[in-house]
Design an enzyme around this catalytic site. Structure first.
Site, PDB file in Angstrom:
ATOM      1  N   GLY A 173     -14.622  -3.600   1.550  1.00 32.45           N
ATOM      2  CA  GLY A 173     -14.281  -3.392   2.953  1.00 32.45           C
ATOM      3  C   GLY A 173     -13.266  -4.372   3.505  1.00 32.45           C
ATOM      4  CG  HIS A 174     -12.057  -8.684   4.359  1.00 34.35           C
ATOM      5  ND1 HIS A 174     -11.239  -9.683   3.852  1.00 34.35           N
ATOM      6  CD2 HIS A 174     -12.054  -8.853   5.697  1.00 34.35           C
ATOM      7  CE1 HIS A 174     -10.792 -10.430   4.847  1.00 34.35           C
ATOM      8  NE2 HIS A 174     -11.277  -9.960   5.972  1.00 34.35           N
ATOM      9  CG  PHE A 175      -8.326  -5.791   4.583  1.00 32.15           C
ATOM     10  CD1 PHE A 175      -8.890  -5.392   5.778  1.00 32.15           C
ATOM     11  CD2 PHE A 175      -7.880  -7.096   4.453  1.00 32.15           C
ATOM     12  CE1 PHE A 175      -8.968  -6.278   6.858  1.00 32.15           C
ATOM     13  CE2 PHE A 175      -7.963  -7.973   5.520  1.00 32.15           C
ATOM     14  CZ  PHE A 175      -8.509  -7.575   6.724  1.00 32.15           C
TER      15      PHE A 175
END
EC number: 4.2.1.59
Length: 155
Positions: A53-55
């Site tokens: 999720g990052h990224f």
């Protein structure tokens, strides 16, 4: 715990820190001078849970986790050099000053964590800390940490 070891493997780190996957962020201690300084490393892998999720389009290690890795290195330095801290103590990050992020940390990087003890006052340890990748500073900060008995924090 008081030791004069110059290096610590993952087994000793696990014995000293309460952290476990996915938040244990120190893989090895390369150099240690009790009450003075520590040099540790974190191998940054694409398998880290935060990268999804990052990224997703360009994985970058969150700055807050770099600071956490530095704080864990500071905890190891404190646990290996202080007679005031027991293995039953919990170590807390009490403050962060002058945090700067100079370059992204990506999967495949080896993060070198350098932490120097500056002073201790009233059970608060102050450290200067930097994280490097290939000799370039990725992040730096001044950290303040404290240890408390685990049973003191209940309730």
């Amino acid at each position: 715990m008081n030791t004069s070891a110059t290096a610590l493997d993952i087994h000793k780190i696990l014995a000293l820190l309460p952290h476990r996957y996915p938040i244990l962020l120190v893989d090895r201690v390369l150099e240690l001078e009790p009450r003075r300084r520590i040099k540790a490393l974190k191998n940054v892998s694409i398998n880290e849970p935060y990268f999804s999720g990052h990224f997703p389009q360009r994985p970058v290690m969150p700055g807050v986790l770099i600071i956490e890795a530095l704080a864990q290195a500071a905890a190891l330095l404190t646990f290996c050099g202080s007679k005031q801290v027991s293995e039953q103590s919990l170590y807390y990050l009490a403050g962060i000053d002058k945090a700067r992020f100079k370059r992204p940390v990506a999967p495949g990087d080896t993060l070198i964590l350098n932490v120097h003890h500056e002073r201790t006052r009233r059970e608060i340890w102050k450290f200067s800390a930097s994280a490097e990748v290939e000799g370039t500073v990725a992040a730096q900060a001044e950290l303040m940490c404290t240890a408390r008995p685990a049973e003191q924090d209940r309730g």
